[in-house]
Structures are given as structure tokens and as C-alpha cells.
Scaffold this motif. Structure first.
Motif, PDB file in Angstrom:
ATOM      1  N   ARG A 286       0.959  -1.244   0.023  1.00 32.29           N
ATOM      2  CA  ARG A 286       0.116  -0.029  -0.095  1.00 32.29           C
ATOM      3  C   ARG A 286       0.786   1.237   0.026  1.00 32.29           C
ATOM      4  O   ARG A 286       0.507   2.434  -0.674  1.00 32.29           O
ATOM      5  CB  ARG A 286      -0.878   0.283   1.205  1.00 32.29           C
ATOM      6  CG  ARG A 286      -2.307  -0.883   1.052  1.00 32.29           C
ATOM      7  CD  ARG A 286      -2.959  -0.343   2.122  1.00 32.29           C
ATOM      8  NE  ARG A 286      -3.434   0.865   2.131  1.00 32.29           N
ATOM      9  CZ  ARG A 286      -4.199   1.471   3.180  1.00 32.29           C
ATOM     10  NH1 ARG A 286      -4.117   0.849   4.656  1.00 32.29           N
ATOM     11  NH2 ARG A 286      -4.337   2.702   3.125  1.00 32.29           N
ATOM     12  N   ALA A 287       1.791   1.009   0.859  1.00 33.10           N
ATOM     13  CA  ALA A 287       3.006   2.411   0.831  1.00 33.10           C
ATOM     14  C   ALA A 287       3.701   2.588  -0.421  1.00 33.10           C
ATOM     15  O   ALA A 287       3.987   3.756  -0.811  1.00 33.10           O
ATOM     16  CB  ALA A 287       3.854   2.228   2.000  1.00 33.10           C
TER      17      ALA A 287
ATOM     18  N   LEU B 226       0.050  10.860   2.763  1.00 37.20           N
ATOM     19  CA  LEU B 226      -0.552   9.520   2.578  1.00 37.20           C
ATOM     20  C   LEU B 226       0.522   8.306   2.738  1.00 37.20           C
ATOM     21  O   LEU B 226       0.205   7.485   3.708  1.00 37.20           O
ATOM     22  CB  LEU B 226      -1.193   9.416   1.293  1.00 37.20           C
ATOM     23  CG  LEU B 226      -1.913   7.937   1.119  1.00 37.20           C
ATOM     24  CD1 LEU B 226      -2.829   7.840   2.243  1.00 37.20           C
ATOM     25  CD2 LEU B 226      -2.475   7.939  -0.369  1.00 37.20           C
ATOM     26  N   ARG B 227       1.688   8.537   2.325  1.00 34.53           N
ATOM     27  CA  ARG B 227       2.736   7.355   2.682  1.00 34.53           C
ATOM     28  C   ARG B 227       2.937   7.314   4.228  1.00 34.53           C
ATOM     29  O   ARG B 227       3.268   6.385   4.832  1.00 34.53           O
ATOM     30  CB  ARG B 227       4.108   7.675   1.906  1.00 34.53           C
ATOM     31  CG  ARG B 227       4.990   6.404   2.183  1.00 34.53           C
ATOM     32  CD  ARG B 227       6.228   6.659   1.199  1.00 34.53           C
ATOM     33  NE  ARG B 227       5.618   6.074  -0.058  1.00 34.53           N
ATOM     34  CZ  ARG B 227       5.567   7.083  -1.208  1.00 34.53           C
ATOM     35  NH1 ARG B 227       5.956   8.195  -1.174  1.00 34.53           N
ATOM     36  NH2 ARG B 227       5.054   6.638  -2.508  1.00 34.53           N
TER      37      ARG B 227
ATOM     38  N   ASP C 195       2.993   4.910   9.371  1.00 32.03           N
ATOM     39  CA  ASP C 195       2.822   5.310  10.966  1.00 32.03           C
ATOM     40  C   ASP C 195       1.650   4.334  11.268  1.00 32.03           C
ATOM     41  O   ASP C 195       2.104   3.794  12.581  1.00 32.03           O
ATOM     42  CB  ASP C 195       2.278   6.552  11.102  1.00 32.03           C
ATOM     43  CG  ASP C 195       3.456   7.491  10.821  1.00 32.03           C
ATOM     44  OD1 ASP C 195       4.731   7.160  10.633  1.00 32.03           O
ATOM     45  OD2 ASP C 195       3.313   8.776  10.816  1.00 32.03           O
ATOM     46  N   PHE C 196       0.585   4.086  10.803  1.00 32.41           N
ATOM     47  CA  PHE C 196      -0.338   3.181  11.276  1.00 32.41           C
ATOM     48  C   PHE C 196       0.047   1.734  11.823  1.00 32.41           C
ATOM     49  O   PHE C 196      -0.166   1.326  12.863  1.00 32.41           O
ATOM     50  CB  PHE C 196      -1.414   3.030  10.316  1.00 32.41           C
ATOM     51  CG  PHE C 196      -2.554   2.116  10.744  1.00 32.41           C
ATOM     52  CD1 PHE C 196      -3.516   2.568  11.789  1.00 32.41           C
ATOM     53  CD2 PHE C 196      -2.612   0.860  10.443  1.00 32.41           C
ATOM     54  CE1 PHE C 196      -4.713   1.636  12.292  1.00 32.41           C
ATOM     55  CE2 PHE C 196      -3.707  -0.197  10.987  1.00 32.41           C
ATOM     56  CZ  PHE C 196      -4.476   0.135  11.948  1.00 32.41           C
TER      57      PHE C 196
ATOM     58  N   ASP D  53       3.299   1.097  12.143  1.00 35.79           N
ATOM     59  CA  ASP D  53       4.203   1.172  13.325  1.00 35.79           C
ATOM     60  C   ASP D  53       3.486   1.107  14.723  1.00 35.79           C
ATOM     61  O   ASP D  53       4.071   0.678  15.513  1.00 35.79           O
ATOM     62  CB  ASP D  53       5.117   2.337  13.234  1.00 35.79           C
ATOM     63  CG  ASP D  53       6.039   2.230  11.960  1.00 35.79           C
ATOM     64  OD1 ASP D  53       6.333   0.813  11.635  1.00 35.79           O
ATOM     65  OD2 ASP D  53       6.674   3.140  11.450  1.00 35.79           O
ATOM     66  N   ARG D  54       2.479   1.839  14.574  1.00 41.66           N
ATOM     67  CA  ARG D  54       1.515   2.102  15.960  1.00 41.66           C
ATOM     68  C   ARG D  54       0.880   0.833  16.335  1.00 41.66           C
ATOM     69  O   ARG D  54       0.627   0.480  17.619  1.00 41.66           O
ATOM     70  CB  ARG D  54       0.397   2.905  15.726  1.00 41.66           C
ATOM     71  CG  ARG D  54       1.026   4.504  15.631  1.00 41.66           C
ATOM     72  CD  ARG D  54      -0.105   5.459  15.776  1.00 41.66           C
ATOM     73  NE  ARG D  54      -1.255   5.491  14.611  1.00 41.66           N
ATOM     74  CZ  ARG D  54      -1.228   6.226  13.603  1.00 41.66           C
ATOM     75  NH1 ARG D  54      -0.312   7.122  13.484  1.00 41.66           N
ATOM     76  NH2 ARG D  54      -2.114   6.143  12.705  1.00 41.66           N
ATOM     77  N   VAL D  55       0.647  -0.156  15.428  1.00 43.42           N
ATOM     78  CA  VAL D  55       0.118  -1.426  16.106  1.00 43.42           C
ATOM     79  C   VAL D  55       0.705  -2.641  15.755  1.00 43.42           C
ATOM     80  O   VAL D  55       0.352  -3.654  16.373  1.00 43.42           O
ATOM     81  CB  VAL D  55      -1.361  -1.271  15.217  1.00 43.42           C
ATOM     82  CG1 VAL D  55      -2.374  -0.431  15.406  1.00 43.42           C
ATOM     83  CG2 VAL D  55      -1.382  -1.547  13.912  1.00 43.42           C
ATOM     84  N   ALA D  56       1.723  -2.737  15.020  1.00 48.11           N
ATOM     85  CA  ALA D  56       2.482  -3.928  14.800  1.00 48.11           C
ATOM     86  C   ALA D  56       2.740  -4.602  15.987  1.00 48.11           C
ATOM     87  O   ALA D  56       2.797  -5.940  16.032  1.00 48.11           O
ATOM     88  CB  ALA D  56       3.676  -3.601  13.832  1.00 48.11           C
ATOM     89  N   PHE D  57       3.168  -3.878  17.225  1.00 46.54           N
ATOM     90  CA  PHE D  57       3.621  -4.738  18.217  1.00 46.54           C
ATOM     91  C   PHE D  57       2.412  -5.565  18.775  1.00 46.54           C
ATOM     92  O   PHE D  57       2.673  -6.412  19.518  1.00 46.54           O
ATOM     93  CB  PHE D  57       4.188  -3.666  19.448  1.00 46.54           C
ATOM     94  CG  PHE D  57       3.052  -2.719  19.865  1.00 46.54           C
ATOM     95  CD1 PHE D  57       2.152  -2.989  21.085  1.00 46.54           C
ATOM     96  CD2 PHE D  57       2.466  -1.613  19.480  1.00 46.54           C
ATOM     97  CE1 PHE D  57       1.183  -2.422  21.583  1.00 46.54           C
ATOM     98  CE2 PHE D  57       1.463  -0.717  19.810  1.00 46.54           C
ATOM     99  CZ  PHE D  57       0.826  -1.094  20.767  1.00 46.54           C
ATOM    100  N   GLY D  58       1.337  -5.313  18.579  1.00 40.67           N
ATOM    101  CA  GLY D  58       0.116  -6.105  19.055  1.00 40.67           C
ATOM    102  C   GLY D  58      -0.237  -7.007  18.309  1.00 40.67           C
ATOM    103  O   GLY D  58      -1.123  -7.853  18.655  1.00 40.67           O
TER     104      GLY D  58
END
Length: 180
Positions: free
Chosen positions: A39-40, A150-151, A156-157, A159-164
Motif C-alpha cells: 500500500r505504501a 499519505l505514505r 505510521d499506522f 508502526d503504531r499497531v504492529a507490536f500488538g
């Protein structure tokens, strides 16, 4: 029913097993990283092209207005649908139907990640502000700024959720990334 399951399997939302039947796909960190990486690469380019073509972003503006005044701000399912509609309204006018088709397929897979991600880290209100900035850049004709924002929004999205997410996302060198 079988045809519906085949369609869902074709879009990557369901996995089929001969002995176990159909199951909703579990999105792990590695799969999420692959979807968001693609997507990026593709979506910002499509948006840049749409801006350069002078596309009217009224549909994206309507989605944002509906989100700001409706229940999508608090309902994850509605927010996910609004998110998908917003992103599609940005890239749909890129002038390349094959690129739109590929992004639509990614959008279906990203929906699983998005809803899971918001359960991990409820970032929808901040993302709505990011959407507003992207749309402002697009509507003002600043293709490179819209592409950049947009990239950053996409990466960033993750990176914010990957740990979970289940599993561990790694960098190109094999080092763990995203675990905080």
C-alpha cells in the motif's frame, strides 16, 4: 454459500482448508507488514496521479464530513468502512484501472488489519486528522505533499499497531521492528 466463501478466499479475507472448512484469516505482523508495504508503494503514487489529473475529491470530502458528524467516530465497524471509502475516493481517479483494482484488493486485506489495529491502539481520531491533511493537500493541488502525507499515514499506522499483532515484524536486515 460456497461461492461467497470462494470470493472471500480470493480476496484474502478467508482461508479454506479441505478438512477444517473456512476460517476468517488471522492477520499476523508479517502479513500486515506485506500488505502495508505494498500500500505504501502504490497508494500514494495513485493519489499523486489523481491530484495531477485534477480529480474532484468531493466524495472524500463527504466521507470525512460524515465521519465528523456521525457514529463512525466511535463505532469501529463504521469507522473501518468510512476509512475504506475515504482511501478509495482518493485513489480512484488516478487514471489507471488496473492500479485501482490492485488497491481495492489491498483495501480488503487492510480492513482486517485496521479493525484489529484499532482494537490494539484506538487511533481513529488522530487518523481522521491525518485524512483531513491529506485531503487538504490533494484539493489544493499539491500532489507531492498529498503523496508524502499519505505514505506517512500508511506507514505510521502499521508502526503504531504492529507490536500488538501476532508474530514479530522484522526489518530488511532481520532485526525486530515495531515491538515496543
Amino acid at each position: 454459500m460456497r461461492e461467497a466463501l470462494r470470493i472471500l478466499a480470493g480476496s484474502g479475507l478467508v482461508t479454506m482448508s479441505t478438512y477444517k472448512g473456512a476460517a476468517v484469516r488471522v492477520m499476523d505482523a508479517e502479513s500486515a507488514s506485506a500488505v502495508y508495504d505494498l500500500r505504501a508503494l502504490l497508494e500514494p503514487e495513485a493519489v499523486r496521479r489523481a491530484v495531477e489529473r485534477g480529480v474532484d475529491f468531493a466524495a472524500a470530502r463527504q466521507v470525512l464530513a460524515a465521519v465528523e458528524t456521525g457514529t463512525a467516530a466511535t463505532d469501529r465497524a463504521k469507522a473501518s468502512l468510512a476509512n475504506r471509502l475515504f482511501h478509495r475516493a482518493l485513489y480512484a481517479g488516478c487514471g489507471n484501472p488496473l492500479l485501482v483494482e490492485v488497491l481495492d484488493g489491498l483495501r480488503d486485506q487492510a480492513a482486517l488489519i485496521t479493525v484489529t489495529g484499532w482494537g490494539i491502539s484506538p487511533t481513529w481520531p488522530g487518523e481522521a486528522a491525518e485524512h483531513r491533511a491529506i485531503l487538504n493537500a490533494a484539493e489544493s493541488g499539491n500532489a507531492r505533499q498529498a503523496e508524502h502525507l499519505l505514505r506517512k499515514h500508511i506507514t505510521d499506522f502499521l508502526d503504531r499497531v504492529a507490536f500488538g499483532l501476532p508474530g514479530e515484524r522484522t526489518t530488511d536486515t532481520g532485526d525486530p521492528k515495531g515491538a515496543r
